[in-house]
Design a protein around this motif. Structure first.
Motif, mmCIF file in Angstrom:
data_model
loop_
_atom_site.group_PDB
_atom_site.id
_atom_site.type_symbol
_atom_site.label_atom_id
_atom_site.label_comp_id
_atom_site.label_asym_id
_atom_site.label_seq_id
_atom_site.Cartn_x
_atom_site.Cartn_y
_atom_site.Cartn_z
ATOM 1 N N ARG A 1 0.816 -1.222 0.000
ATOM 2 C CA ARG A 1 0.000 0.000 0.000
ATOM 3 C C ARG A 1 0.849 1.272 0.000
ATOM 4 N N LEU A 2 2.149 1.123 0.196
ATOM 5 C CA LEU A 2 3.039 2.290 0.172
ATOM 6 C C LEU A 2 3.915 2.315 -1.078
ATOM 7 N N GLN A 3 3.512 1.568 -2.095
ATOM 8 C CA GLN A 3 4.313 1.521 -3.322
ATOM 9 C C GLN A 3 4.414 2.873 -4.009
ATOM 10 N N ALA A 4 3.337 3.666 -3.989
ATOM 11 C CA ALA A 4 3.372 4.974 -4.658
ATOM 12 C C ALA A 4 4.397 5.887 -3.998
ATOM 13 N N LEU A 5 4.459 5.865 -2.666
ATOM 14 C CA LEU A 5 5.448 6.672 -1.951
ATOM 15 C C LEU A 5 6.851 6.174 -2.255
ATOM 16 N N GLN A 6 7.054 4.863 -2.221
ATOM 17 C CA GLN A 6 8.377 4.320 -2.515
ATOM 18 C C GLN A 6 8.828 4.711 -3.915
ATOM 19 N N ALA A 7 7.916 4.628 -4.874
ATOM 20 C CA ALA A 7 8.271 4.965 -6.254
ATOM 21 C C ALA A 7 8.612 6.439 -6.389
ATOM 22 N N LEU B 1 4.520 5.865 13.830
ATOM 23 C CA LEU B 1 3.579 4.809 14.171
ATOM 24 C C LEU B 1 2.838 4.355 12.925
ATOM 25 N N ASP B 2 2.637 5.284 11.981
ATOM 26 C CA ASP B 2 1.905 4.957 10.767
ATOM 27 C C ASP B 2 2.394 5.848 9.627
ATOM 28 N N ILE B 3 2.504 5.266 8.450
ATOM 29 C CA ILE B 3 2.744 6.020 7.226
ATOM 30 C C ILE B 3 1.592 5.693 6.280
ATOM 31 N N ASP B 4 0.994 6.726 5.714
ATOM 32 C CA ASP B 4 -0.215 6.513 4.926
ATOM 33 C C ASP B 4 -0.243 7.471 3.741
ATOM 34 N N SER B 5 -0.633 6.950 2.581
ATOM 35 C CA SER B 5 -0.863 7.788 1.398
ATOM 36 C C SER B 5 -2.365 7.905 1.191
ATOM 37 N N HIS B 6 -2.863 9.132 1.169
ATOM 38 C CA HIS B 6 -4.302 9.329 1.028
ATOM 39 C C HIS B 6 -4.597 10.516 0.115
ATOM 40 N N ALA B 7 -5.733 10.425 -0.550
ATOM 41 C CA ALA B 7 -6.123 11.438 -1.538
ATOM 42 C C ALA B 7 -6.623 12.699 -0.862
ATOM 43 N N HIS C 1 -4.614 15.873 -5.155
ATOM 44 C CA HIS C 1 -3.269 15.303 -5.064
ATOM 45 C C HIS C 1 -3.230 14.304 -3.911
ATOM 46 N N TRP C 2 -2.045 13.789 -3.643
ATOM 47 C CA TRP C 2 -1.864 12.812 -2.571
ATOM 48 C C TRP C 2 -0.989 13.389 -1.465
ATOM 49 N N HIS C 3 -1.317 13.036 -0.246
ATOM 50 C CA HIS C 3 -0.456 13.298 0.900
ATOM 51 C C HIS C 3 0.162 11.983 1.355
ATOM 52 N N HIS C 4 1.476 11.990 1.478
ATOM 53 C CA HIS C 4 2.208 10.854 2.040
ATOM 54 C C HIS C 4 2.558 11.247 3.484
ATOM 55 N N ASP C 5 1.767 10.768 4.417
ATOM 56 C CA ASP C 5 1.835 11.280 5.779
ATOM 57 C C ASP C 5 2.650 10.379 6.701
ATOM 58 N N TYR C 6 3.668 10.973 7.343
ATOM 59 C CA TYR C 6 4.465 10.302 8.367
ATOM 60 C C TYR C 6 3.876 10.717 9.722
ATOM 61 N N ALA C 7 3.179 9.788 10.388
ATOM 62 C CA ALA C 7 2.474 10.090 11.640
ATOM 63 C C ALA C 7 3.243 9.517 12.831
ATOM 64 N N TYR C 8 3.701 10.408 13.709
ATOM 65 C CA TYR C 8 4.536 10.024 14.840
ATOM 66 C C TYR C 8 3.712 9.902 16.117
ATOM 67 N N LEU C 9 4.044 8.902 16.933
ATOM 68 C CA LEU C 9 3.378 8.711 18.220
ATOM 69 C C LEU C 9 4.062 9.578 19.278
ATOM 70 N N LEU C 10 3.305 10.555 19.796
ATOM 71 C CA LEU C 10 3.815 11.461 20.829
ATOM 72 C C LEU C 10 3.008 11.275 22.097
ATOM 73 N N LEU C 11 3.664 11.414 23.233
ATOM 74 C CA LEU C 11 3.023 11.249 24.530
ATOM 75 C C LEU C 11 2.841 12.605 25.190
ATOM 76 N N ALA C 12 1.677 12.793 25.829
ATOM 77 C CA ALA C 12 1.369 14.055 26.495
ATOM 78 C C ALA C 12 0.409 13.786 27.649
ATOM 79 N N ASP C 13 0.206 14.804 28.482
ATOM 80 C CA ASP C 13 -0.701 14.732 29.632
ATOM 81 C C ASP C 13 -1.997 15.436 29.260
ATOM 82 N N SER C 14 -3.108 14.738 29.356
ATOM 83 C CA SER C 14 -4.396 15.313 28.964
ATOM 84 C C SER C 14 -4.855 16.435 29.893
ATOM 85 N N ARG C 15 -4.149 16.645 31.003
ATOM 86 C CA ARG C 15 -4.492 17.771 31.891
ATOM 87 C C ARG C 15 -3.857 19.075 31.420
ATOM 88 N N ALA C 16 -2.969 19.008 30.426
ATOM 89 C CA ALA C 16 -2.339 20.226 29.911
ATOM 90 C C ALA C 16 -3.391 21.122 29.264
#
Length: 204
Positions: free
Chosen positions: A30-36, A130-136, A148-163
């Motif tokens: 599913r990431l062939q378009a990004l690789q290419a 955590l996830d890489i995704d190509s979406h229209a 167009h397409w977005h090739h999204d690099y989604a990073y897992l970040l930790l935070a405190d919900s009381r902030a």
């Protein structure tokens, strides 16, 4: 100037390779378009004007104690999403991660964000998404952008919900914490994928 031979392009390639080889080899198809595009000298995946597609970064911001995700309500798409946007050049040692951190801080106002310590490529020291995704992305006449397409690099970040939340209202309608289970039950396939990955880490 093209970024096809730049350090950030090389890092995007390295991160994608490590992501597929170390974490999610089943996602190669599913990431062939990004690789290419990354392998094409004319692909220039960091050029926002490149309507073949371009790289974005986003943040899966999690409070592990409450099993909640920090989301923003996107003004253009009119839906709840993870904070993120187009990559902007920076001088950080890990520029893709830095871009995701900047987007999350700007759009939500939460400053104390940390990348998940387990998501690191041991060889390079770069954070792995955590996830890489190509979406229209639909055309936006207001911005004079075609579909167009977005090739999204989604990073897992930790935070405190009381902030305190201070969303950037010029860009988003609102920011709010929502339970991970809401993503697991959402019809969006990417949300379901992210929820499964969080569950595999014991974070859902």
């Amino acid at each position: 100037m093209s970024t096809s031979c730049s350090p950030v392009h090389a890092q995007a390639c390295l991160i994608l390779q490590a992501y597929l080889s170390q974490r999610f080899p089943e996602e190669g198809a599913r990431l062939q378009a990004l690789q290419a595009q990354l392998q094409d000298p004319e692909g220039d995946a960091f050029n926002r004007a490149q309507m073949r597609g371009h790289i974005t970064t986003s943040a899966i911001v999690l409070d592990p104690a409450t099993r909640q995700l920090l989301l923003i309500h996107h003004k253009t798409l009119q839906r709840w999403l993870q904070p993120g946007g187009h990559f902007e050049p920076n001088e950080a040692a890990d520029p893709l991660l830095a871009s995701a951190l900047r987007e999350a801080r700007e759009e939500t106002g939460v400053q104390a964000l940390q990348p998940h310590p387990e998501y690191v490529d041991a060889g390079s020291g770069l954070a792995l998404p955590l996830d890489i995704d190509s979406h229209a992305i639909p055309a936006n006449p207001r911005k004079q952008e075609g579909a167009h397409w977005h090739h999204d690099y989604a990073y897992l970040l930790l935070a405190d919900s009381r902030a305190p939340l201070r969303p950037q209202l010029a860009e988003v309608h609102a920011a709010a914490w929502q339970p991970v289970r809401a993503w697991a039950e959402a019809p969006d396939l990417r949300f379901q994928t992210v929820a499964r990955k969080l569950a595999a880490l014991g974070l859902a």
